[in-house]
Structures are given as C-alpha cells and as structure tokens.
Design a protein around this motif. Structure first.
Motif, PDB file in Angstrom:
ATOM      1  N   ARG A 150       0.880  -1.155   0.041  1.00 22.12           N
ATOM      2  CA  ARG A 150      -0.049  -0.152  -0.025  1.00 22.12           C
ATOM      3  C   ARG A 150       0.938   1.233  -0.088  1.00 22.12           C
ATOM      4  O   ARG A 150       0.361   2.421   0.049  1.00 22.12           O
ATOM      5  CB  ARG A 150      -0.874   0.059   1.231  1.00 22.12           C
ATOM      6  N   ALA A 151       2.142   1.328  -0.150  1.00 19.20           N
ATOM      7  CA  ALA A 151       3.000   2.353  -0.080  1.00 19.20           C
ATOM      8  C   ALA A 151       3.836   2.687  -1.441  1.00 19.20           C
ATOM      9  O   ALA A 151       4.713   3.140  -1.598  1.00 19.20           O
ATOM     10  CB  ALA A 151       4.181   2.232   0.996  1.00 19.20           C
ATOM     11  N   ALA A 152       3.304   1.711  -2.489  1.00 25.79           N
ATOM     12  CA  ALA A 152       3.870   1.608  -3.654  1.00 25.79           C
ATOM     13  C   ALA A 152       3.591   2.721  -4.704  1.00 25.79           C
ATOM     14  O   ALA A 152       4.462   2.950  -5.575  1.00 25.79           O
ATOM     15  CB  ALA A 152       3.846   0.255  -4.155  1.00 25.79           C
ATOM     16  N   ARG A 153       2.524   3.259  -4.476  1.00 23.43           N
ATOM     17  CA  ARG A 153       1.931   4.267  -5.440  1.00 23.43           C
ATOM     18  C   ARG A 153       3.028   5.645  -5.526  1.00 23.43           C
ATOM     19  O   ARG A 153       3.189   5.857  -4.571  1.00 23.43           O
ATOM     20  CB  ARG A 153       0.547   4.720  -5.214  1.00 23.43           C
ATOM     21  N   VAL A 154       3.134   5.976  -6.669  1.00 20.08           N
ATOM     22  CA  VAL A 154       4.000   7.043  -7.081  1.00 20.08           C
ATOM     23  C   VAL A 154       2.976   8.292  -7.447  1.00 20.08           C
ATOM     24  O   VAL A 154       2.138   7.874  -8.424  1.00 20.08           O
ATOM     25  CB  VAL A 154       4.995   6.900  -7.944  1.00 20.08           C
ATOM     26  N   THR A 155       2.870   9.376  -6.629  1.00 24.57           N
ATOM     27  CA  THR A 155       2.315  10.427  -7.217  1.00 24.57           C
ATOM     28  C   THR A 155       3.005  11.546  -7.945  1.00 24.57           C
ATOM     29  O   THR A 155       4.245  11.656  -7.719  1.00 24.57           O
ATOM     30  CB  THR A 155       1.446  11.179  -6.155  1.00 24.57           C
TER      31      THR A 155
END
Length: 178
Positions: A150-155
């Motif tokens: 759940r911490a892999a998303r890049v914005t």
C-alpha cells in the motif's frame, strides 16, 4: 488516511481529516508516504550492516522530509490549495533491498536487507528504547501498509505543488530501483 484503513495510524489520521473537514475551517491535507529519514532510526542496525524490516519484497515510494516541508511552504504561502489533499511520494517505488544496496554503496560498507518477522521487528524497536505502544504502532504500519504493497503508489503531487520533482536522495537512485 481513512477511518476504515488497515493500520491504526491510518485510521487516526482519517478520523482527524474528517473532523477537520466537518469543522468548516479552510484546510489542506498533506499525506506523505514513508519518509526516507526513517532510516535514521535504524542507524545502529545499518552501522552493523543490517537493514531489518518486516516488508519482504514490497515497494514503497519513500519521500524525503524536505520535500514535505517544501510542499507545506507553498501551501501555506499561496492561494488555491484550500480543500485539497495531496499524497506526497518520492519519485519511484523501491524495495528495502534496493535501499540497502544504495546505503551500502553510499556508506562504503556492507548493508544487507533482512526481512524480519513482525515479532522480531517489534522486539527490536522496543529493545532500542521505544515505548511498547510505539513499537506496536510502527510494526502495524510496516506490516499492514508497506509489506501489503500500500506504499508503492507514486504521485506527481510534489511536482504539481512545488514546480519541481521530488528529491531522488541517496536512498533512491536509478541503479537502486530493483
């Protein structure tokens, strides 16, 4: 952050956001991902050649705390951010194995990522002097957020707010992306 999130700290943050929104006050919420500076808390282990975390091969888009401060400065000094929520991440999602390799290269010393059990991690945090409640909270967030992917998303929120890309930092280099 969500009152229904899997980690206690996510639920607490989610409840605070709902309270803030219901207050009628103007607000802007910054939601930073895992901080690169969290490695400082593991400095004794890293100095001994180990990066012990219960995260497996999961990736996280670690952010430099200075990028969070830069976003906050813009939000606090310019209009147009009221009612917005920004998810702040670093420029790429890394495994802790990649972070350990980068630390080893930068420190000129062996550093090996070791995927420890949640219990061993919690015990190590407590033995390092943290109160039990904090050791539990930190273990919970690493297991239910980071290790669960759940911490892999890049914005691109850092770039959109500040006008520049987030710092790559010493823990995130192109050769450390595996």
């Amino acid at each position: 952050a969500s009152p229904e999130g899997p980690a206690r700290i996510q639920r607490w943050h989610g409840e605070a956001e709902r309270y803030l929104e219901a207050s009628g006050l103007a607000f802007t919420v910054l939601r930073p991902n895992f901080f690169m500076q969290n490695f400082l808390g593991l400095a004794p282990a890293i100095a001994a050649g180990v990066l012990p975390l219960p995260t497996g091969d999961a990736r996280g888009a670690l952010i430099d705390a200075r990028d969070i401060a830069d976003v906050a400065a813009v939000v606090l000094t310019s209009p147009g951010h009221e009612g917005r929520r920004y998810t702040l991440t670093g420029p790429e999602a890394l495994t802790h194995g990649a972070a350990a390799a980068t630390l080893a290269r930068e420190l000129g010393a062996a550093v090996q990522f070791v995927d420890v059990s949640p219990e061993a991690f919690r015990d190590g945090v407590a033995q390092g002097g943290a109160p039990g409640w904090f050791a539990d909270l930190l273990t919970d967030v690493y297991v239910t957020v980071f290790a669960a992917g759940r911490a892999a998303r890049v914005t691109d929120d850092v770039a959109r707010v500040t006008g520049r890309a987030p710092r790559v930092g010493r823990c995130a280099s192109p050769s450390a992306s595996t």
